[in-house]
Design an enzyme around this catalytic site. Structure first.
Site, PDB file in Angstrom:
ATOM      1  N   ARG A 243       0.867  -1.187   0.000  1.00 18.46           N
ATOM      2  CA  ARG A 243       0.000   0.000   0.000  1.00 18.46           C
ATOM      3  C   ARG A 243       0.898   1.231   0.000  1.00 18.46           C
ATOM      4  NH1 ARG A 243       2.269   1.888   3.825  1.00 18.46           N
ATOM      5  NH2 ARG A 243       0.884   3.667   3.644  1.00 18.46           N
ATOM      6  N   GLY A 244       0.254   2.398  -0.157  1.00 17.83           N
ATOM      7  CA  GLY A 244       1.017   3.633  -0.326  1.00 17.83           C
ATOM      8  C   GLY A 244       1.146   3.896  -1.819  1.00 17.83           C
ATOM      9  N   ALA A 245       0.869   5.141  -2.217  1.00 24.60           N
ATOM     10  CA  ALA A 245       0.708   5.439  -3.649  1.00 24.60           C
ATOM     11  C   ALA A 245       1.880   4.989  -4.533  1.00 24.60           C
ATOM     12  CB  ALA A 245       0.415   6.924  -3.814  1.00 24.60           C
TER      13      ALA A 245
ATOM     14  N   ARG B 233      -7.477  -0.163  -6.770  1.00 23.34           N
ATOM     15  CA  ARG B 233      -7.737   0.946  -5.840  1.00 23.34           C
ATOM     16  C   ARG B 233      -7.865   2.240  -6.659  1.00 23.34           C
ATOM     17  NH1 ARG B 233      -4.260   1.179  -0.548  1.00 23.34           N
ATOM     18  NH2 ARG B 233      -6.161   2.240   0.125  1.00 23.34           N
TER      19      ARG B 233
ATOM     20  N   ASP C 185      -1.900  10.893  -2.176  1.00 23.67           N
ATOM     21  CA  ASP C 185      -2.312   9.856  -3.136  1.00 23.67           C
ATOM     22  C   ASP C 185      -2.626  10.441  -4.500  1.00 23.67           C
ATOM     23  OD1 ASP C 185      -2.955   8.673  -0.334  1.00 23.67           O
ATOM     24  OD2 ASP C 185      -2.727   7.014  -1.750  1.00 23.67           O
TER      25      ASP C 185
ATOM     26  N   ASN D 145      -5.276  12.529   0.480  1.00 20.97           N
ATOM     27  CA  ASN D 145      -4.375  11.673   1.266  1.00 20.97           C
ATOM     28  C   ASN D 145      -5.235  10.919   2.276  1.00 20.97           C
ATOM     29  OD1 ASN D 145      -1.669  10.745   1.893  1.00 20.97           O
ATOM     30  ND2 ASN D 145      -1.829  11.876   3.792  1.00 20.97           N
ATOM     31  N   LYS D 146      -4.593  10.098   3.060  1.00 19.28           N
ATOM     32  CA  LYS D 146      -5.286   9.238   4.022  1.00 19.28           C
ATOM     33  C   LYS D 146      -6.330   9.993   4.834  1.00 19.28           C
ATOM     34  CE  LYS D 146      -5.062   5.780   4.393  1.00 19.28           C
ATOM     35  NZ  LYS D 146      -6.071   4.945   3.707  1.00 19.28           N
TER      36      LYS D 146
HETATM   37  O1  MRU Z   1      -4.527   3.293   2.116  1.00 22.10           O
HETATM   38  P1  MRU Z   1      -3.041   3.465   2.004  1.00 22.10           P
HETATM   39  O2  MRU Z   1      -2.301   2.898   3.158  1.00 22.10           O
HETATM   40  O3  MRU Z   1      -2.510   3.004   0.667  1.00 22.10           O
HETATM   41  O4  MRU Z   1      -2.846   5.054   2.054  1.00 22.10           O
HETATM   42  C1  MRU Z   1      -1.564   5.571   2.006  1.00 22.10           C
HETATM   43  C2  MRU Z   1      -1.510   7.047   2.123  1.00 22.10           C
HETATM   44  O5  MRU Z   1      -2.515   7.711   2.256  1.00 22.10           O
HETATM   45  C3  MRU Z   1      -0.159   7.695   1.970  1.00 22.10           C
HETATM   46  O6  MRU Z   1      -0.070   8.847   2.747  1.00 22.10           O
HETATM   47  C4  MRU Z   1       0.068   8.062   0.499  1.00 22.10           C
HETATM   48  O7  MRU Z   1      -0.202   6.971  -0.344  1.00 22.10           O
HETATM   49  C5  MRU Z   1       1.436   8.536   0.239  1.00 22.10           C
HETATM   50  S1  MRU Z   1       2.610   7.218   0.317  1.00 22.10           S
HETATM   51  C6  MRU Z   1       4.140   7.820  -0.038  1.00 22.10           C
END
Ligand code: MRU
Length: 352
Positions: free
Chosen positions: A45-47, A88, A239, A249-250
């Site tokens: 996970r994470g963009a 996603r 994201d 973002n989250k």
């Molecule tokens: O749902 P996730 O864990 O994929 O969400 C991740 C985030 O919101 C991060 O802050 C974002 O992807 C940046 S990662 C460098």
């Protein structure tokens, strides 16, 4: 460095982020469908990490395809891309990565005399290059962003935008790492980040791994800490950043940004160019993923809420550009008005 994503002869090896911090286990996704499932299931996970995993998924799907000529491979390629793209919706890096693999595929397919073997190996090379570039990008982000952080004091981050969310080093955590490497004495405050606890589980784990002082707080404690002067700056990842500088973002990031403004604390967003979506005009147009209710109603298999209660679980929110003190990219630090600074940077980033 923590290897969150690795290409192997047998598939894509992923550090299982659903099991951290208690178990450090790896999953071998040995088909493109498994890579898609791993993205959907938050194993990776994470963009930026989602983007590179998807690129490797495309390369893996083509490697394993039984197509015997280009005419048969083309529709299969499109199908592989569509399965990975349906995982996603919010992180634009996923679509950026698939687009980049598709462009490379089209270039290769147009080359006279190109063999299927040639296409397979070139796509693997492209995905590996994206992996390498992502680490270099994060380091550049770190170098640009480090001077913005205080020489000493608390820095709050939300979710995990670290080595685990990228191919290494991180975006928001890359900026923190960059500052620490340059001698800043930073105390990181990590919002736990309900419901998936990326802050409590992942940010805390990876920063402790690097010996960076880290304190976990529940999400509802940030305001109080800010009021008491414990937070000197906030840095988060993204994201998707719309053309006007609105930041998805989250979930919870928006609230943190408002709190930072109220307390006169700078709120920084660190993200690679692949997170910037110039085709999306404003944050209103960013699709927000709704995740299963069970992530809210249960924790570690234990039910927390009365059966049948209503639940909402949007995985992301949008922070309007007016709350963002700066956007830190690998090309430099952007300031408002973002519609101008992003547009000015765009040609320079045409390498994408
Ligand atoms: O749902 P996730 O864990 O994929 O969400 C991740 C985030 O919101 C991060 O802050 C974002 O992807 C940046 S990662 C460098």
């Amino acid at each position: 460095m923590i290897p969150s994503i690795e290409w192997t002869e047998n598939g894509v090896r992923l550090l299982d982020q659903t099991r951290l911090p208690l178990e450090e286990t790896y999953l071998l996704a040995d088909s493109y469908q498994q890579v898609a499932n791993a993205i959907k299931g938050m194993i990776v996970r994470g963009a930026p990490a989602i983007g590179v995993s998807a690129a490797m998924g495309v390369a893996l799907g083509v490697k394993q395809s039984s197509a015997s000529d280009l005419a048969a491979l083309k529709p299969e390629f499109e199908h592989i891309c569509s399965v990975l793209a349906a995982t996603r919706p919010t992180a634009v890096n996923l679509f950026w990565a698939i687009e980049r693999m598709s462009t490379r595929f089209a270039e290769l397919a147009a080359q006279p005399g190109m063999t299927l073997e040639g296409i397979r190996s070139s796509l693997i090379r492209e995905a590996l290059q994206m992996h390498e570039e992502d680490i270099a990008t994060c380091r550049a982000l770190g170098a640009h962003g480090a001077p913005l952080l205080p020489g000493e004091g608390g820095v709050l981050t939300h979710c995990n935008a670290g080595a685990l969310a990228t191919c290494g080093y991180g975006t928001a955590l890359g900026v923190i790492r960059g500052a620490v490497e340059r001698g800043h004495k930073i105390q990181v405050y990590a919002d736990e980040t309900r419901p998936f606890l990326q802050g409590a589980r992942l940010t805390a784990w990876e920063l402790m791994h690097d010996g960076i002082p880290t304190t976990v707080i529940c999400d509802n404690m940030a305001a109080s800490l800010m009021r008491r002067g414990k937070i000197k700056a906030v840095v988060v990842g993204a994201d998707r950043i719309a053309a006007n500088g609105d930041v998805a973002n989250k979930i919870g990031t928006y609230g943190v940004a408002i709190l930072a403004r109220e307390h006169g604390i700078p709120f920084f967003v660190a993200a690679p160019w692949s997170t910037i979506d110039m085709e999306t005009a404003t944050g209103e147009d960013i699709p927000i993923e709704e995740r299963p209710a069970i992530e809210v109603t249960h924790h570690a298999g234990k039910q927390l809420t009365p059966s049948g209660v209503g639940v909402e679980n949007p995985a992301f929110d949008v922070t309007p550009a007016r709350y963002v003190s700066a956007i830190i990219t690998e090309k430099g630090v952007l300031r408002a008005p973002y519609s101008e600074s992003l547009r000015n940077l765009e040609p320079a980033a045409a390498f994408k």
